[in-house]
Design a protein around this motif. Structure first.
Motif, PDB file in Angstrom:
ATOM      1  N   LEU A  13      44.370 -31.842 -15.184  1.00 48.08           N
ATOM      2  CA  LEU A  13      44.400 -30.454 -15.647  1.00 48.08           C
ATOM      3  C   LEU A  13      43.456 -30.323 -16.840  1.00 48.08           C
ATOM      4  CD1 LEU A  13      48.232 -29.779 -15.420  1.00 48.08           C
ATOM      5  CD2 LEU A  13      46.457 -28.998 -13.868  1.00 48.08           C
ATOM      6  N   THR A  14      42.179 -30.182 -16.555  1.00 45.57           N
ATOM      7  CA  THR A  14      41.178 -30.091 -17.609  1.00 45.57           C
ATOM      8  C   THR A  14      40.781 -28.641 -17.838  1.00 45.57           C
ATOM      9  OG1 THR A  14      39.410 -30.431 -16.008  1.00 45.57           O
ATOM     10  CG2 THR A  14      40.224 -32.379 -17.147  1.00 45.57           C
ATOM     11  N   ALA A  15      40.515 -28.341 -19.091  1.00 45.82           N
ATOM     12  CA  ALA A  15      40.091 -26.987 -19.446  1.00 45.82           C
ATOM     13  C   ALA A  15      38.659 -26.769 -18.980  1.00 45.82           C
ATOM     14  CB  ALA A  15      40.179 -26.792 -20.954  1.00 45.82           C
ATOM     15  N   PRO A  16      38.369 -25.597 -18.429  1.00 38.51           N
ATOM     16  CA  PRO A  16      36.978 -25.292 -18.057  1.00 38.51           C
ATOM     17  C   PRO A  16      36.123 -25.199 -19.324  1.00 38.51           C
ATOM     18  CG  PRO A  16      38.509 -23.635 -17.218  1.00 38.51           C
ATOM     19  CD  PRO A  16      39.276 -24.525 -18.118  1.00 38.51           C
ATOM     20  N   PRO A  17      34.827 -25.373 -19.202  1.00 32.49           N
ATOM     21  CA  PRO A  17      33.958 -25.244 -20.378  1.00 32.49           C
ATOM     22  C   PRO A  17      34.086 -23.845 -21.004  1.00 32.49           C
ATOM     23  CG  PRO A  17      32.737 -26.105 -18.494  1.00 32.49           C
ATOM     24  CD  PRO A  17      34.090 -25.701 -17.995  1.00 32.49           C
ATOM     25  N   VAL A  91      48.150 -21.979 -16.020  1.00 31.12           N
ATOM     26  CA  VAL A  91      49.375 -22.706 -15.697  1.00 31.12           C
ATOM     27  C   VAL A  91      50.153 -22.947 -16.986  1.00 31.12           C
ATOM     28  CG1 VAL A  91      48.389 -23.849 -13.651  1.00 31.12           C
ATOM     29  CG2 VAL A  91      48.213 -24.952 -15.882  1.00 31.12           C
ATOM     30  N   ASP A  92      51.399 -23.424 -16.845  1.00 33.28           N
ATOM     31  CA  ASP A  92      52.146 -23.797 -18.046  1.00 33.28           C
ATOM     32  C   ASP A  92      51.731 -25.206 -18.469  1.00 33.28           C
ATOM     33  OD1 ASP A  92      53.530 -25.546 -16.406  1.00 33.28           O
ATOM     34  OD2 ASP A  92      55.429 -24.470 -16.525  1.00 33.28           O
ATOM     35  N   ARG A  93      52.366 -25.738 -19.508  1.00 32.39           N
ATOM     36  CA  ARG A  93      51.964 -27.055 -20.029  1.00 32.39           C
ATOM     37  C   ARG A  93      52.106 -28.178 -19.004  1.00 32.39           C
ATOM     38  NH1 ARG A  93      54.682 -25.541 -25.373  1.00 32.39           N
ATOM     39  NH2 ARG A  93      52.895 -24.901 -26.625  1.00 32.39           N
ATOM     40  N   GLN A  94      53.043 -28.020 -18.060  1.00 31.89           N
ATOM     41  CA  GLN A  94      53.255 -29.053 -17.041  1.00 31.89           C
ATOM     42  C   GLN A  94      52.389 -28.843 -15.792  1.00 31.89           C
ATOM     43  OE1 GLN A  94      56.007 -27.430 -18.570  1.00 31.89           O
ATOM     44  NE2 GLN A  94      56.094 -29.138 -20.013  1.00 31.89           N
ATOM     45  N   GLY A  95      51.578 -27.799 -15.776  1.00 26.57           N
ATOM     46  CA  GLY A  95      50.714 -27.541 -14.635  1.00 26.57           C
ATOM     47  C   GLY A  95      51.357 -26.680 -13.568  1.00 26.57           C
ATOM     48  N   ARG A  96      52.490 -26.043 -13.878  1.00 21.15           N
ATOM     49  CA  ARG A  96      53.172 -25.177 -12.907  1.00 21.15           C
ATOM     50  C   ARG A  96      52.736 -23.731 -13.103  1.00 21.15           C
ATOM     51  NH1 ARG A  96      58.595 -27.810 -14.831  1.00 21.15           N
ATOM     52  NH2 ARG A  96      58.105 -26.293 -16.423  1.00 21.15           N
ATOM     53  N   ALA A  97      52.978 -22.931 -12.069  1.00 20.25           N
ATOM     54  CA  ALA A  97      52.685 -21.492 -12.150  1.00 20.25           C
ATOM     55  C   ALA A  97      53.514 -20.869 -13.274  1.00 20.25           C
ATOM     56  CB  ALA A  97      53.007 -20.821 -10.816  1.00 20.25           C
ATOM     57  N   PHE A 148      38.568 -26.859 -31.493  1.00 21.89           N
ATOM     58  CA  PHE A 148      39.391 -27.702 -32.354  1.00 21.89           C
ATOM     59  C   PHE A 148      40.737 -28.048 -31.725  1.00 21.89           C
ATOM     60  CE2 PHE A 148      36.572 -25.343 -35.223  1.00 21.89           C
ATOM     61  CZ  PHE A 148      35.907 -26.422 -35.793  1.00 21.89           C
ATOM     62  N   HIS A 149      41.079 -27.413 -30.625  1.00 21.39           N
ATOM     63  CA  HIS A 149      42.342 -27.728 -29.945  1.00 21.39           C
ATOM     64  C   HIS A 149      42.137 -29.020 -29.145  1.00 21.39           C
ATOM     65  CE1 HIS A 149      45.626 -27.426 -27.013  1.00 21.39           C
ATOM     66  NE2 HIS A 149      46.242 -26.746 -27.970  1.00 21.39           N
ATOM     67  N   PRO A 150      43.124 -29.925 -29.159  1.00 24.43           N
ATOM     68  CA  PRO A 150      42.951 -31.209 -28.459  1.00 24.43           C
ATOM     69  C   PRO A 150      42.592 -31.067 -26.972  1.00 24.43           C
ATOM     70  CG  PRO A 150      44.993 -31.209 -29.729  1.00 24.43           C
ATOM     71  CD  PRO A 150      44.403 -29.837 -29.836  1.00 24.43           C
ATOM     72  N   GLN A 151      43.102 -30.029 -26.302  1.00 24.98           N
ATOM     73  CA  GLN A 151      42.792 -29.842 -24.882  1.00 24.98           C
ATOM     74  C   GLN A 151      41.812 -28.700 -24.652  1.00 24.98           C
ATOM     75  OE1 GLN A 151      46.799 -29.338 -24.387  1.00 24.98           O
ATOM     76  NE2 GLN A 151      47.237 -31.521 -24.211  1.00 24.98           N
ATOM     77  N   GLY A 152      41.195 -28.192 -25.724  1.00 28.83           N
ATOM     78  CA  GLY A 152      40.195 -27.142 -25.597  1.00 28.83           C
ATOM     79  C   GLY A 152      40.765 -25.782 -25.238  1.00 28.83           C
ATOM     80  N   GLN A 153      42.031 -25.541 -25.540  1.00 28.87           N
ATOM     81  CA  GLN A 153      42.675 -24.278 -25.187  1.00 28.87           C
ATOM     82  C   GLN A 153      42.532 -23.262 -26.322  1.00 28.87           C
ATOM     83  OE1 GLN A 153      43.903 -23.707 -22.129  1.00 28.87           O
ATOM     84  NE2 GLN A 153      43.297 -25.787 -21.594  1.00 28.87           N
ATOM     85  N   ALA A 160      51.606 -19.719 -26.447  1.00 28.68           N
ATOM     86  CA  ALA A 160      52.397 -19.243 -25.307  1.00 28.68           C
ATOM     87  C   ALA A 160      52.849 -20.375 -24.396  1.00 28.68           C
ATOM     88  CB  ALA A 160      51.599 -18.226 -24.493  1.00 28.68           C
ATOM     89  N   GLY A 161      52.352 -21.591 -24.624  1.00 30.92           N
ATOM     90  CA  GLY A 161      52.712 -22.708 -23.758  1.00 30.92           C
ATOM     91  C   GLY A 161      52.009 -22.640 -22.419  1.00 30.92           C
ATOM     92  N   THR A 162      50.791 -22.092 -22.413  1.00 32.08           N
ATOM     93  CA  THR A 162      50.010 -21.973 -21.179  1.00 32.08           C
ATOM     94  C   THR A 162      48.695 -22.721 -21.345  1.00 32.08           C
ATOM     95  OG1 THR A 162      49.010 -19.893 -21.912  1.00 32.08           O
ATOM     96  CG2 THR A 162      51.026 -19.739 -20.599  1.00 32.08           C
ATOM     97  N   ARG A 163      48.021 -22.924 -20.239  1.00 31.88           N
ATOM     98  CA  ARG A 163      46.732 -23.611 -20.243  1.00 31.88           C
ATOM     99  C   ARG A 163      45.812 -22.969 -19.217  1.00 31.88           C
ATOM    100  NH1 ARG A 163      47.514 -29.956 -19.687  1.00 31.88           N
ATOM    101  NH2 ARG A 163      45.296 -29.732 -19.972  1.00 31.88           N
ATOM    102  N   LEU A 164      44.551 -22.889 -19.556  1.00 33.61           N
ATOM    103  CA  LEU A 164      43.534 -22.536 -18.570  1.00 33.61           C
ATOM    104  C   LEU A 164      42.979 -23.848 -18.047  1.00 33.61           C
ATOM    105  CD1 LEU A 164      41.592 -19.629 -20.304  1.00 33.61           C
ATOM    106  CD2 LEU A 164      43.228 -19.486 -18.438  1.00 33.61           C
ATOM    107  N   VAL A 165      42.941 -23.986 -16.727  1.00 38.15           N
ATOM    108  CA  VAL A 165      42.471 -25.227 -16.120  1.00 38.15           C
ATOM    109  C   VAL A 165      41.441 -24.926 -15.045  1.00 38.15           C
ATOM    110  CG1 VAL A 165      44.601 -26.494 -16.596  1.00 38.15           C
ATOM    111  CG2 VAL A 165      44.360 -25.275 -14.438  1.00 38.15           C
ATOM    112  N   HIS A 166      40.595 -25.926 -14.825  1.00 37.29           N
ATOM    113  CA  HIS A 166      39.623 -25.841 -13.731  1.00 37.29           C
ATOM    114  C   HIS A 166      40.403 -25.907 -12.427  1.00 37.29           C
ATOM    115  CE1 HIS A 166      36.110 -26.516 -11.280  1.00 37.29           C
ATOM    116  NE2 HIS A 166      36.724 -27.554 -10.740  1.00 37.29           N
TER     117      HIS A 166
END
Length: 182
Positions: A13-17, A91-97, A148-153, A160-166
């Motif tokens: 679950l990597t963040a897009p550029p 997705v949420d932090r665990q990769g779920r919808a 500066f965010h560890p996962q680039g979010q 919000a406990g969400t993530r943008l992922v490729h």
């Protein structure tokens, strides 16, 4: 409906550029013109508004709700049209919808992209061009803070406990077989 995001098993679950996320954001803005047009027409027709400044604050509140319905609906399904085009999924932090409450929280927190510069412009009665520069400058700083965010979010996603992922959807079986044959 918190099912795992349908990504390839080996794909993390990597963040897009950042550039791709901002291009998606710009495309989303263009698509929102259609939503604003239809919602504005509906509001003006239902309220019998004859002048653009009549019921201005009510119309802004109505558009805020319409935008909320649009984004919460699509984010709880995983993607808006712009996100689908740019192969981005939320997705949420665990990769779920996302659940609808989490999507609503993300929507409300996403307004941090605009509210501070708009509040400053209202407080100081700035003219339109200065408001544009202030908003664009704030958006640029806000976007760059994701570095500066560890996962680039973005910050609103982290809160919000969400993530943008490729997200690259799997190819249809016919195309996959044709490529394997060549």
């Amino acid at each position: 409906m918190n099912t795992p995001a349908t990504t390839h098993a080996a794909e993390p679950l990597t963040a897009p550029p950042l550039l791709r996320r901002m291009a998606c954001w710009l495309y989303e803005g263009m698509l929102m013109f259609g939503v604003v047009f239809i919602a504005g027409y509906l509001f003006s027709t239902l309220t019998q508004t004859r002048h653009a400044l009549d019921n201005r604050h009510m119309q802004q509140a109505f558009l805020f709700v319409v935008f909320g319905i649009y984004f919460v609906w699509f984010w709880s399904k995983g993607q808006t049209l712009a996100m689908k085009t740019w192969h981005i999924r939320v997705v949420d932090r665990q990769g779920r919808a996302l659940s609808q409450p989490r999507a609503l929280l993300r929507y409300l927190l996403a307004w941090v992209w605009f509210l501070p510069p708009l509040a400053a412009s209202a407080a100081f009665a700035l003219p339109g061009p200065e408001v544009s520069v202030l908003v664009l400058g704030w958006v640029a700083v806000w976007a760059l803070l994701s570095r500066f965010h560890p996962q680039g979010q973005f910050l609103h996603d982290a809160l919000a406990g969400t993530r943008l992922v490729h997200f690259k959807p799997p190819e249809p079986p016919k195309k996959a077989r044709a490529r394997a044959a060549t």
